[in-house]
Structures are given as C-alpha cells and as structure tokens.
Design a protein around this motif. Structure first.
Motif, short mmCIF file in Angstrom:
data_model
loop_
_atom_site.label_atom_id
_atom_site.label_comp_id
_atom_site.label_asym_id
_atom_site.label_seq_id
_atom_site.Cartn_x
_atom_site.Cartn_y
_atom_site.Cartn_z
N ALA A 185 0.72 -1.19 0.12
CA ALA A 185 -0.03 0.07 -0.11
C ALA A 185 0.96 1.33 -0.05
N LEU A 186 2.12 1.18 0.75
CA LEU A 186 2.75 2.54 0.76
C LEU A 186 3.41 2.66 -0.55
N LEU A 187 3.92 1.38 -1.30
CA LEU A 187 4.42 1.67 -2.70
C LEU A 187 3.43 2.28 -3.62
N ARG A 188 2.12 1.67 -3.53
CA ARG A 188 1.21 2.26 -4.44
C ARG A 188 0.72 3.63 -4.23
N GLN A 189 0.85 3.99 -2.95
CA GLN A 189 0.67 5.51 -2.46
C GLN A 189 1.63 6.34 -3.12
N ILE A 190 2.85 6.01 -3.01
CA ILE A 190 3.82 6.89 -3.76
C ILE A 190 3.45 7.00 -5.32
N VAL A 191 3.29 6.06 -5.92
CA VAL A 191 3.00 5.74 -7.37
C VAL A 191 1.78 6.87 -7.69
N THR A 192 0.67 6.66 -6.68
CA THR A 192 -0.55 7.31 -7.02
C THR A 192 -0.54 8.64 -6.54
N LEU A 193 0.29 9.22 -5.66
CA LEU A 193 0.27 10.52 -5.25
C LEU A 193 0.15 11.49 -6.30
N PRO A 194 -0.72 12.39 -6.09
CA PRO A 194 -0.87 13.23 -7.17
C PRO A 194 0.19 14.32 -7.15
N LYS A 195 1.08 14.53 -6.35
CA LYS A 195 2.34 15.27 -6.42
C LYS A 195 3.63 14.32 -6.61
N PRO A 196 4.53 14.98 -7.42
CA PRO A 196 5.55 14.21 -7.66
C PRO A 196 6.38 13.65 -6.64
N VAL A 197 7.15 12.46 -6.35
CA VAL A 197 7.96 12.39 -5.18
C VAL A 197 9.29 11.97 -5.86
#
Length: 244
Positions: free
Chosen positions: A76-88
């Motif tokens: 879920a954390l990895l997916r959260q980074i991928v889908t965050l609407p802001k670049p990481v």
C-alpha cells in the motif's frame, strides 16, 4: 519519538527517514509514519512535490527483520507513492538495499550521489525481491534485473542510472537536483497530477495484476526453513549454511 523528519520550503516538502541506528530499516513504524506523512502531503495545497531522503550513511537497508511491516501495508505504501498526485523525488547519499530499492522504484524521480551503492540482497537470505518488483521491473533494464536479482552484487550510482533504477547520478546530488526542483516549482498542481497519472498507468497495471500473487509468494519464502537460516545468519553476522 518520531523516526521521520518533515520540512517544507517553497512548495517542496522533504520527508527524511531518520532511524540511522538500524540503517533506516523498513519497520512497521517507519512505514506507518511515511504513509501518514504522504497522506498529509496529498491533502495540503501548499505542497507541490515531495523529496524523500535520509539521515545517516544508508537510505534504507530494506525490511526490518526484527519488526517488519505487514506486506500488504508495504504494498500500500509503494502504491501510495506511485499514485500520489504530487511528484515524489528520492534523494540518496548512501547505501540502498533490498526493500529500500522498492521505495526508489516507486518514486517518480530518483537521484543519488556518486558515493551511493545498491544491492538486491534478498537472494542471499533465501528469499526474492518479490513485492518490490511491482514498481521496479517496469523501470529497470531486464538483463540488469536478471543479473542483480540473481547475484546480490553491489553496484554503484552510475550503473544504477544506466539500468533505469535512478534518474540521475552525480558527485553533488543537490546541485544536480536543483533544476529538477525548480522545474517542479514552476509546474501547475493540475499539470503535475495529470502528467503523473499518465506516467504511472503501466506501473499501476502491474500492481493490479500481480500484487496479491507477489505478497503470497513473499510470505511463503519468508516462512521457509531456508529463509529462517538466512535471516538468522544475517542477524548473527555469519554466512548461511549454503555458502560454498
């Protein structure tokens, strides 16, 4: 006491993995704190982009074998980074191992100093880079993935950039990231979110298709006698029984 630092400057929120005593190993606690911080960033209109960095000589040593996160929570954390609407943006100035490479793969941009090094060490404790493959295999050169997954060899930042694990490698990572950060500051929030959605689509297809299988495969491997020997040997700082 928090093990994740947070700072904000001109639209850029910096999240700092701050557990150097265990080399920023991915414990349940650190994963939880990072997930909450990313949730906060997603809701905050003042945040244009996120920089993920670290204290100490290691970005992350991978899963904390003494207090590991639930594998579904890590997915879920990895997916959260991928889908965050802001670049990481990952900023690395040290060692990255195993699950720490999964964080790099999930980030939109990853930069490291030339002093950094990397290794997929799972094979040496009797498991495989299963869950972290979700973001990584879409980005990495296939032949390089085959070599480094199977051997556990250490490789440098220049090689990491060549094979697609990093966006860039430089002697001075902050100088190299300067134009990147300024570019993100000049971009609109809507434009960034829409562009990231386009870029993330194929990685998300992999999550949707393979996440459950890879979590189950990882759990089976970690529960095996061979992995128990590998993890015990690691914690006891000795070679596992299979080393020739």
């Amino acid at each position: 006491m928090t093990i994740l630092g947070t700072a904000h400057e001109r639209g850029i929120t910096t999240l700092t993995l701050d557990s150097p005593a265990n080399r920023n190993a991915l414990s349940a606690r650190l994963v939880g704190e990072l997930a909450q911080a990313l949730t906060d960033c997603a809701k905050d209109d003042s945040v244009r982009a996120v920089v993920l960095t670290h204290t100490g000589s290691t970005f992350s040593a991978g899963a904390d074998l003494k207090a590991p996160p639930n594998p579904y929570t890590f997915v879920a954390l990895l997916r959260q980074i991928v889908t965050l609407p802001k670049p990481v943006v990952a900023r690395v100035t040290g060692h990255v191992r195993a699950g720490g490479l999964g964080l790099l793969g999930a980030c939109d941009i990853a930069a490291a100093s030339s002093a950094s090094d990397f290794a997929f060490t799972e094979v040496r404790i009797g498991v495989a880079p299963a869950v972290i493959s979700l973001p990584l295999l879409e980005r990495m050169d296939p032949r390089a993935a085959e070599r480094y997954y199977l051997t556990g060899e250490r490789f440098d930042a220049a090689e990491a950039a060549r094979i697609g694990l990093l966006t860039l490698a430089a002697d001075d990572v902050d100088a190299a990231l300067g134009p990147v950060i300024e570019g993100l500051r000049k971009a609109s929030a809507q434009g960034l979110a829409a562009s990231k959605e386009l870029l993330a689509a194929r990685v998300l297809e992999t999550f949707d298709r393979d996440a459950e299988d890879l979590v189950q495969r990882s759990a089976s491997l970690f529960a095996s006698p061979e992995a128990r020997e590998g993890m015990t040997a690691f914690l006891e700082r000795r070679d596992p029984a299979w080393v020739l």
